[in-house]
Design a protein around this motif. Structure first.
Motif, mmCIF file in Angstrom:
data_model
loop_
_atom_site.group_PDB
_atom_site.id
_atom_site.type_symbol
_atom_site.label_atom_id
_atom_site.label_comp_id
_atom_site.label_asym_id
_atom_site.label_seq_id
_atom_site.Cartn_x
_atom_site.Cartn_y
_atom_site.Cartn_z
ATOM 1 N N TYR A 445 0.816 -1.218 0.000
ATOM 2 C CA TYR A 445 0.000 0.000 0.000
ATOM 3 C C TYR A 445 0.847 1.265 0.000
ATOM 4 O O TYR A 445 0.316 2.373 -0.055
ATOM 5 C CB TYR A 445 -0.985 0.019 1.187
ATOM 6 C CG TYR A 445 -0.536 -0.767 2.391
ATOM 7 C CD1 TYR A 445 -0.970 -2.081 2.565
ATOM 8 C CD2 TYR A 445 0.325 -0.223 3.335
ATOM 9 C CE1 TYR A 445 -0.560 -2.821 3.659
ATOM 10 C CE2 TYR A 445 0.733 -0.961 4.428
ATOM 11 C CZ TYR A 445 0.288 -2.258 4.589
ATOM 12 O OH TYR A 445 0.699 -3.001 5.667
ATOM 13 N N ARG A 446 2.146 1.112 0.070
ATOM 14 C CA ARG A 446 3.070 2.231 -0.064
ATOM 15 C C ARG A 446 4.231 1.808 -0.963
ATOM 16 O O ARG A 446 4.636 0.646 -0.997
ATOM 17 C CB ARG A 446 3.647 2.661 1.291
ATOM 18 C CG ARG A 446 2.621 3.121 2.305
ATOM 19 C CD ARG A 446 2.037 4.478 1.966
ATOM 20 N NE ARG A 446 1.237 4.997 3.057
ATOM 21 C CZ ARG A 446 -0.058 4.693 3.267
ATOM 22 N NH1 ARG A 446 -0.674 3.855 2.445
ATOM 23 N NH2 ARG A 446 -0.709 5.214 4.281
ATOM 24 N N PHE A 450 5.137 7.262 -0.702
ATOM 25 C CA PHE A 450 3.963 7.555 -1.526
ATOM 26 C C PHE A 450 2.910 6.471 -1.354
ATOM 27 O O PHE A 450 3.205 5.326 -0.997
ATOM 28 C CB PHE A 450 4.370 7.674 -2.998
ATOM 29 C CG PHE A 450 5.410 8.723 -3.238
ATOM 30 C CD1 PHE A 450 5.056 10.058 -3.370
ATOM 31 C CD2 PHE A 450 6.757 8.386 -3.287
ATOM 32 C CE1 PHE A 450 6.028 11.033 -3.559
ATOM 33 C CE2 PHE A 450 7.733 9.343 -3.476
ATOM 34 C CZ PHE A 450 7.359 10.675 -3.609
ATOM 35 N N LEU A 451 1.684 6.872 -1.635
ATOM 36 C CA LEU A 451 0.525 5.981 -1.532
ATOM 37 C C LEU A 451 0.355 5.208 -2.830
ATOM 38 O O LEU A 451 0.569 5.747 -3.921
ATOM 39 C CB LEU A 451 -0.729 6.827 -1.244
ATOM 40 C CG LEU A 451 -2.075 6.103 -1.150
ATOM 41 C CD1 LEU A 451 -2.108 5.189 0.059
ATOM 42 C CD2 LEU A 451 -3.206 7.136 -1.084
ATOM 43 N N ALA A 463 0.099 11.245 -3.270
ATOM 44 C CA ALA A 463 0.579 11.819 -2.015
ATOM 45 C C ALA A 463 -0.003 11.054 -0.837
ATOM 46 O O ALA A 463 -1.095 10.466 -0.919
ATOM 47 C CB ALA A 463 0.180 13.295 -1.938
ATOM 48 N N LEU A 464 0.724 11.032 0.271
ATOM 49 C CA LEU A 464 0.271 10.322 1.463
ATOM 50 C C LEU A 464 -0.993 10.973 2.033
ATOM 51 O O LEU A 464 -1.169 12.189 1.932
ATOM 52 C CB LEU A 464 1.359 10.321 2.526
ATOM 53 C CG LEU A 464 2.638 9.545 2.187
ATOM 54 C CD1 LEU A 464 3.673 9.743 3.284
ATOM 55 C CD2 LEU A 464 2.338 8.069 1.991
ATOM 56 N N PRO A 465 -1.872 10.174 2.630
ATOM 57 C CA PRO A 465 -3.079 10.750 3.244
ATOM 58 C C PRO A 465 -2.731 11.588 4.462
ATOM 59 O O PRO A 465 -1.688 11.392 5.103
ATOM 60 C CB PRO A 465 -3.893 9.507 3.632
ATOM 61 C CG PRO A 465 -2.879 8.424 3.796
ATOM 62 C CD PRO A 465 -1.822 8.706 2.764
ATOM 63 N N ASP A 468 -2.057 9.743 7.782
ATOM 64 C CA ASP A 468 -1.102 8.646 7.613
ATOM 65 C C ASP A 468 -0.432 8.291 8.939
ATOM 66 O O ASP A 468 0.023 9.157 9.677
ATOM 67 C CB ASP A 468 -0.038 9.061 6.595
ATOM 68 C CG ASP A 468 0.953 7.945 6.324
ATOM 69 O OD1 ASP A 468 0.507 6.848 5.979
ATOM 70 O OD2 ASP A 468 2.161 8.183 6.461
ATOM 71 N N LYS A 469 -0.382 7.006 9.253
ATOM 72 C CA LYS A 469 0.299 6.545 10.456
ATOM 73 C C LYS A 469 0.573 5.050 10.344
ATOM 74 O O LYS A 469 -0.024 4.345 9.534
ATOM 75 C CB LYS A 469 -0.534 6.826 11.705
ATOM 76 C CG LYS A 469 -1.925 6.195 11.690
ATOM 77 C CD LYS A 469 -2.712 6.582 12.933
ATOM 78 C CE LYS A 469 -4.112 5.962 12.902
ATOM 79 N NZ LYS A 469 -4.888 6.319 14.107
#
Length: 587
Positions: A445-446, A450-451, A463-465, A468-469
């Motif tokens: 998922y990465r 990056f997503l 771009a990452l949400p 994100d965590k």
């Protein structure tokens, strides 16, 4: 119903299919030559079945029928171009590119490297492969959740890698013995220095040979093709003799460890998956008890299997096993074997469930105690210090040290104790990670920072949400404007002062050599990459020019005294780092 009738009855459907075709292998309209050539494809079930097997052996490492990988998605390609063109392209892609063929040039510009010429295939075998490909029609689907992921990042990392003022002075040191008449001359891979009362240097050829190096002379000490009846080194991508490691007490106990690929049904696997998912091959970790009285001439002794893993594809296998060289007796990490196992192409093939949880081991770095016996199969130990060994989840696999990798192909340590794991990416990002117990590095998922749309088409990143965590991100990354597959290296510990405390690595395909300052490898930050200039026997050049190949197939080795070696599987040549020159700006 013939094809023309289909077009007349369902023009909208045809236009939709045509739109999808433009996103696949060749971005042109259906030609009459492609239609008239259909009689070249066999409809025989036996031929198509043979073609499927040959495709898995020769093509599946770069291509599939669901999405873009190293090479293009091949579903529907036989409706785009003629049988004759495909035959010419498979036989000699570089020749078509050199001739200016628009299709071939377009593919080269998109994927950066040409497909290797498949001269080893007989005419009947090539026809069988193309007949199988002809059965793979495009499916009218949309990418899952694309609209919710944001804007596609066509250039994920716009900053270019800067050229440094440093030039590596390389001298030709040796040429490894040829191990095949076709394809790469010698698939030399991993160099290991055996330390102890007698320091020795070893180098392995993926085709099954282990050499001891005496200066630049090669002496064969082990041949897996003769020791293991089910050993396979085809297809050539990520199969064969994967890696090896000497137990830190080797000179006392004679224990030596290897990983290798075997045929899919060679034995019962310790780690498998549902029967409706294909098994392409198996990866095996073995322990060898070497007769130390004969180890100066040949490795003889007994072996036992530690674990066996089914793999859905031939790619992203078990390319690294190693011990932590910094741990000494009394350390919790002492004598524990790290194993990098890729996802076997599962994510690209729509099988992401195999590589995105702590209950499956594909796409992970494992850590086992080869001398223990508390594993499920009773052949090795699961260290109590492992993060999932005591997480109170009965489904977790205690063998996992860290997960979320696509292809963790090299593991090394910095002198100050950081574990470094290189991970070869798919379409966009190459990365270096600091190894942390229990960390999730994000695949599928990465990719890098990056997503990805792991439930749909994976050729784009986003771009990452904002929320994100839970993901541990790389400390170094570059995108495919700069290279195609990271080649893990080492922190330099040799005699050249200007290279001290630099992590030196490169790109397998492009043959470029990079470095970062070791102190800049800090979790939560991105280290700045710089590129070396290269000089070969006193002449400035590149590895692509030296090998006369578009794919350099670059690897790194560290010898005695920290000497750095760079070698290329295309020609089997090994280059030794002689010096590093600083270019002085005269302005």
């Amino acid at each position: 119903m013939n094809r023309k009738a289909t077009y007349k009855i369902a023009p909208c459907l045809y236009r939709s299919i045509h739109h999808i075709f433009t996103l696949l292998l060749l971005c042109w309209t259906v030609s009459s030559s492609a239609q008239s050539a259909n009689n070249n494809y066999s409809s025989s079930k036996q031929v198509i079945s043979q073609g499927q097997l040959l495709f898995q052996e020769n093509c599946a490492s770069c291509h599939n029928f669901k999405q873009q990988g190293i090479g293009p998605n091949l579903s529907g390609v036989t409706a785009e171009v003629s049988y004759q063109w495909l035959t010419k392209f498979v036989r000699n892609p570089q020749q078509l590119i050199s001739s200016g063929d628009k299709r071939a040039v377009s593919l080269f510009n998109k994927y950066k490297i040409p497909m290797p010429a498949q001269t080893q295939l007989k005419d009947t075998e090539l026809k069988a492969i193309l007949s199988f490909i002809h059965t793979q029609k495009p499916v009218l689907t949309t990418s899952n959740n694309d609209s919710t992921l944001g804007i596609v990042l066509d250039n994920p990392i716009p900053e270019k890698i800067a050229q440094s003022a440093l030039t590596l002075q390389l001298e030709e040191w040796a040429t490894a013995p040829r191990t095949a008449q076709q394809g790469p001359a010698a698939r030399v891979n991993k160099m290991v220095v055996l330390k102890g009362k007698k320091e020795k240097v070893f180098l392995e050829d993926i085709r099954g040979i282990l050499y001891e190096l005496s200066g630049n002379k090669f002496r064969k000490v082990m041949d897996m093709t003769k020791l293991l009846p089910n050993f396979i080194h085809v297809p050539g991508h990520a199969t064969g003799f994967g890696s090896y490691a000497f137990h830190p007490d080797f000179y006392r106990n004679g224990l030596f460890y290897t990983s290798h690929a075997e045929k899919k049904d060679a034995a019962m696997a310790d780690f498998g998956y549902p029967a409706d998912i294909r098994v392409t091959l198996q990866w095996v970790v073995s322990e060898w008890k070497i007769d130390l009285s004969k180890a100066d001439t040949v490795f003889t002794g007994t072996s036992r299997e530690l674990l066996r893993i089914n793999m859905p594809g031939s790619v992203h296998g078990m390319q690294e096993i190693t011990f932590n060289p910094l741990s000494g007796p009394g350390s919790p990490d002492y004598g524990l074997l790290y194993i990098g196992i890729g996802d076997g192409g599962s994510a690209e093939d729509g099988l992401s469930q195999l590589c995105n949880s702590s209950s499956t081991l594909w796409g992970s770095v494992l850590r086992i105690d080869p001398r223990g016996r508390n594993s499920t199969n009773g052949k090795y130990g699961i260290p109590s210090i492992n993060p999932y060994a005591s997480d109170n989840n009965p489904k977790s696999l205690g063998e996992i040290f860290a997960r979320g990798f696509r292809n963790p192909n090299r593991i090394s340590w910095t002198p100050d104790g950081k574990m470094l794991i290189t991970d070869i990416g798919l379409n966009n990002v190459e990365e270096l990670n600091i190894g942390i117990a229990g960390a999730d590095y994000g695949w599928p998922y990465r990719e890098g920072t990056f997503l990805m749309n792991y439930q749909g088409k994976m050729n784009k990143v986003y771009a990452l949400p904002a929320d994100d965590k839970g993901i541990t991100y790389p400390v170094l990354q570059y995108d495919h404007d700069e290279g195609n597959a990271i080649s893990g290296g080492f922190v330099y510990t040799g005699k050249i002062a200007s290279l001290k405390n630099k992590y030196i690595f490169g790109d397998i395909v492009q043959g470029r050599i990079f470095y970062v300052a070791t102190e800049s490898l800090i979790q939560g930050r991105q280290a700045t990459i710089q590129e070396f200039g290269l000089s070969f026997n006193g002449t400035s050049s590149t590895f692509r020019e030296i090998t006369k190949q578009s794919k350099a197939d670059l690897r790194f080795g560290a010898g005695t005294g920290g000497d750095l070696f760079i070698y290329t599987k295309t020609d089997g040549k090994m280059w030794k780092l002689k010096d590093c020159l600083l270019k002085v700006n005269s302005q």
